[in-house]
Design a protein around this motif. Sequence first.
Motif, PDB file in Angstrom:
ATOM      1  N   VAL A  10       3.526   4.340  14.033  1.00 33.05           N
ATOM      2  CA  VAL A  10       4.159   3.868  15.260  1.00 33.05           C
ATOM      3  C   VAL A  10       5.519   4.531  15.413  1.00 33.05           C
ATOM      4  N   LEU A  54       9.249   3.922  13.922  1.00 29.66           N
ATOM      5  CA  LEU A  54       9.597   2.507  13.846  1.00 29.66           C
ATOM      6  C   LEU A  54       9.820   2.134  12.385  1.00 29.66           C
ATOM      7  N   GLY A  55      10.965   1.533  12.092  1.00 27.92           N
ATOM      8  CA  GLY A  55      11.228   1.085  10.731  1.00 27.92           C
ATOM      9  C   GLY A  55      10.452  -0.174  10.399  1.00 27.92           C
ATOM     10  N   GLU A  56      10.152  -0.336   9.106  1.00 28.25           N
ATOM     11  CA  GLU A  56       9.365  -1.513   8.712  1.00 28.25           C
ATOM     12  C   GLU A  56      10.085  -2.823   9.021  1.00 28.25           C
ATOM     13  N   ASP A  57      11.405  -2.768   9.029  1.00 25.96           N
ATOM     14  CA  ASP A  57      12.175  -4.001   9.167  1.00 25.96           C
ATOM     15  C   ASP A  57      12.954  -4.065  10.475  1.00 25.96           C
ATOM     16  N   GLU A  58      12.497  -3.348  11.493  1.00 27.74           N
ATOM     17  CA  GLU A  58      13.183  -3.446  12.779  1.00 27.74           C
ATOM     18  C   GLU A  58      12.180  -3.649  13.900  1.00 27.74           C
ATOM     19  N   GLY A  59      12.616  -4.392  14.922  1.00 37.69           N
ATOM     20  CA  GLY A  59      11.786  -4.602  16.098  1.00 37.69           C
ATOM     21  C   GLY A  59      11.742  -3.355  16.961  1.00 37.69           C
ATOM     22  N   LEU A  60      10.884  -3.390  17.979  1.00 41.39           N
ATOM     23  CA  LEU A  60      10.696  -2.221  18.828  1.00 41.39           C
ATOM     24  C   LEU A  60      11.969  -1.872  19.590  1.00 41.39           C
ATOM     25  N   ASP A  61      12.609  -2.886  20.194  1.00 41.12           N
ATOM     26  CA  ASP A  61      13.823  -2.626  20.974  1.00 41.12           C
ATOM     27  C   ASP A  61      14.904  -2.015  20.086  1.00 41.12           C
ATOM     28  N   GLN A  81      11.172  -1.601  28.174  1.00 36.98           N
ATOM     29  CA  GLN A  81       9.936  -0.999  27.681  1.00 36.98           C
ATOM     30  C   GLN A  81       9.145  -0.429  28.853  1.00 36.98           C
ATOM     31  N   ALA A  84       3.134   1.967  26.323  1.00 34.28           N
ATOM     32  CA  ALA A  84       2.710   2.415  24.993  1.00 34.28           C
ATOM     33  C   ALA A  84       1.678   3.517  25.165  1.00 34.28           C
ATOM     34  N   ILE A  98       5.721   3.814  21.446  1.00 38.36           N
ATOM     35  CA  ILE A  98       6.200   2.822  22.404  1.00 38.36           C
ATOM     36  C   ILE A  98       7.398   3.461  23.106  1.00 38.36           C
ATOM     37  N   TYR A 100      10.483   3.600  25.798  1.00 45.55           N
ATOM     38  CA  TYR A 100      11.480   2.836  26.547  1.00 45.55           C
ATOM     39  C   TYR A 100      12.131   3.740  27.574  1.00 45.55           C
ATOM     40  N   GLY A 228      11.481  -8.378  29.943  1.00 46.38           N
ATOM     41  CA  GLY A 228      10.763  -8.516  28.679  1.00 46.38           C
ATOM     42  C   GLY A 228      10.607  -9.965  28.284  1.00 46.38           C
ATOM     43  N   LEU A 230      11.080 -11.692  25.654  1.00 44.50           N
ATOM     44  CA  LEU A 230      12.023 -12.413  24.801  1.00 44.50           C
ATOM     45  C   LEU A 230      13.324 -12.670  25.523  1.00 44.50           C
TER      46      LEU A 230
ATOM     47  N   GLN B  81      -2.357  -2.386  30.872  1.00 46.17           N
ATOM     48  CA  GLN B  81      -1.467  -2.634  29.736  1.00 46.17           C
ATOM     49  C   GLN B  81      -0.340  -3.551  30.179  1.00 46.17           C
ATOM     50  N   GLY B  86       6.319  -6.319  19.080  1.00 49.07           N
ATOM     51  CA  GLY B  86       6.515  -5.756  17.759  1.00 49.07           C
ATOM     52  C   GLY B  86       7.611  -6.412  16.940  1.00 49.07           C
ATOM     53  N   VAL B  88       9.556  -8.189  14.092  1.00 46.96           N
ATOM     54  CA  VAL B  88       9.313  -8.060  12.654  1.00 46.96           C
ATOM     55  C   VAL B  88       8.571  -9.281  12.097  1.00 46.96           C
ATOM     56  N   ARG B  94       3.304  -6.785   8.874  1.00 50.15           N
ATOM     57  CA  ARG B  94       3.921  -6.146  10.033  1.00 50.15           C
ATOM     58  C   ARG B  94       2.854  -5.596  10.979  1.00 50.15           C
TER      59      ARG B  94
END
Lengths: 239, 239
Positions: A10, A54-61, A81, A84, A98, A100, A228, A230, B81, B86, B88, B94
């Motif tokens: 991703v 995409l980092g394992e510990d970060e959200g998409l934004d 966003q 995708a 993904i 933006y 979005g 959230l 879509q 995404g 965390v 994940r």
Amino acid sequence: MTRTESGIRVAVSTVILTLRRHPTPDGRLTVVLPLVRRTREPHEFLWALPGGWLGEDEGLDAAASRTLAETTGLSPSYLEQLYAFGDVDRSPTRVVSIVYWALLRSDEVDAQLAAAVDPPENVLWFDASALPTLAFDHNQIITYALWRLRNKVGYSRVAHGLLPELFTLADLREVNEAILGRRLDPANFRRQVEASGTVIPTDGHRTGSHRPARLYRYNGDVELADPGPLRAAPTIPAN
Amino acid sequence: MTRTESGIRVAVSTVILTLRRHPTPDGRLTVVLPLVRRTREPHEFLWALPGGWLGEDEGLDAAASRTLAETTGLSPSYLEQLYAFGDVDRSPTRVVSIVYWALLRSDEVDAQLAAAVDPPENVLWFDASALPTLAFDHNQIITYALWRLRNKVGYSRVAHGLLPELFTLADLREVNEAILGRRLDPANFRRQVEASGTVIPTDGHRTGSHRPARLYRYNGDVELADPGPLRAAPTIPAN
């Protein structure tokens, strides 16, 4: 990053659109965007959208903001966003991107670049209507972003994203002409904008060589961006 | 699927929205959607959106169609879509979920279910306004889909997605009342719809116990859905 067992990775990429005046006698406005020259395979030396894994510990934004800042020095207050992209053959390995996007005023761009700690390397701003062959499917992604800009972004949002706080209807028309790539009839444009309620006349006028032109501001009551889930949707109680 | 080294997996899920008449004396229309009971951890026994893992050799749209058909027996002609989720902490592992959605008429749903080879197991249709606690962030995803339906989907698209080819303005108003969860003033609604040009009056009328009501159809010239980059954007020459 090592190729994973599932074979699907991703990434995030960002389309930053702003307007610059052409350095030609007619000085027309042009939609431009920053691209980053690739320094490794695949597609080494081709230009690509700013982005990264995409980092394992970060959200998409967060990943979109981080990779944009790392590659270009830009840090827009809000990234939306866009879409995708996940076609099987869009990259030699399997990558879902993904994407933006943000609209930025050119003075915002200049201020952010001036404030960036490290000047970005391998970044150039391109005329969106005259792009070279880019890496991966990034030509297609930009075409999609421009299509969305033309079709889904109303006058008010363009005013908010690409114009200063106060602007004349001629300013707003010129920006929309740059986006649409064609002239708009001034009288029709004025009628449509005034009927839409998306911009609000102020008491101010701009004076100059022509007769004074009324200044407008965008209508903050009109929803400008897809905020979005959230940000805007009603909060769901924690389960 | 084995947990991959990068630790990030890609899934697809789909929100199918349709309308059913409540089996109560007032018989009001209700937005309903199919959910699938989970048969394994995490969140075993909780209800979740239909979906599954993205296959290594399939695109996002294809994965959404496949997993929806496998889990529910439904095969809409078009899935749009909606958004990529995404965060965390949205799953114990994940997972980035690309979420699709579609509006289906209840008679389309019935026809597709009747034609399905295997009757779907562990599927129930829920009232979207009275959901239990779902697996993962699926309550939040559905809240977002309903918010988009209320805010971004115009009368014409609702007419096309949820009503038969010909409908009265009273039909259209009732559907919109079900989506918005509130009554709409009939005269105001008629004015707004007629001014929007998104539905077109026909020569037909529906007769019955009331005075004849004119039948309308949706305006095919009005863009109904975000067709996605591969369907509507200008084609980019292959590089």
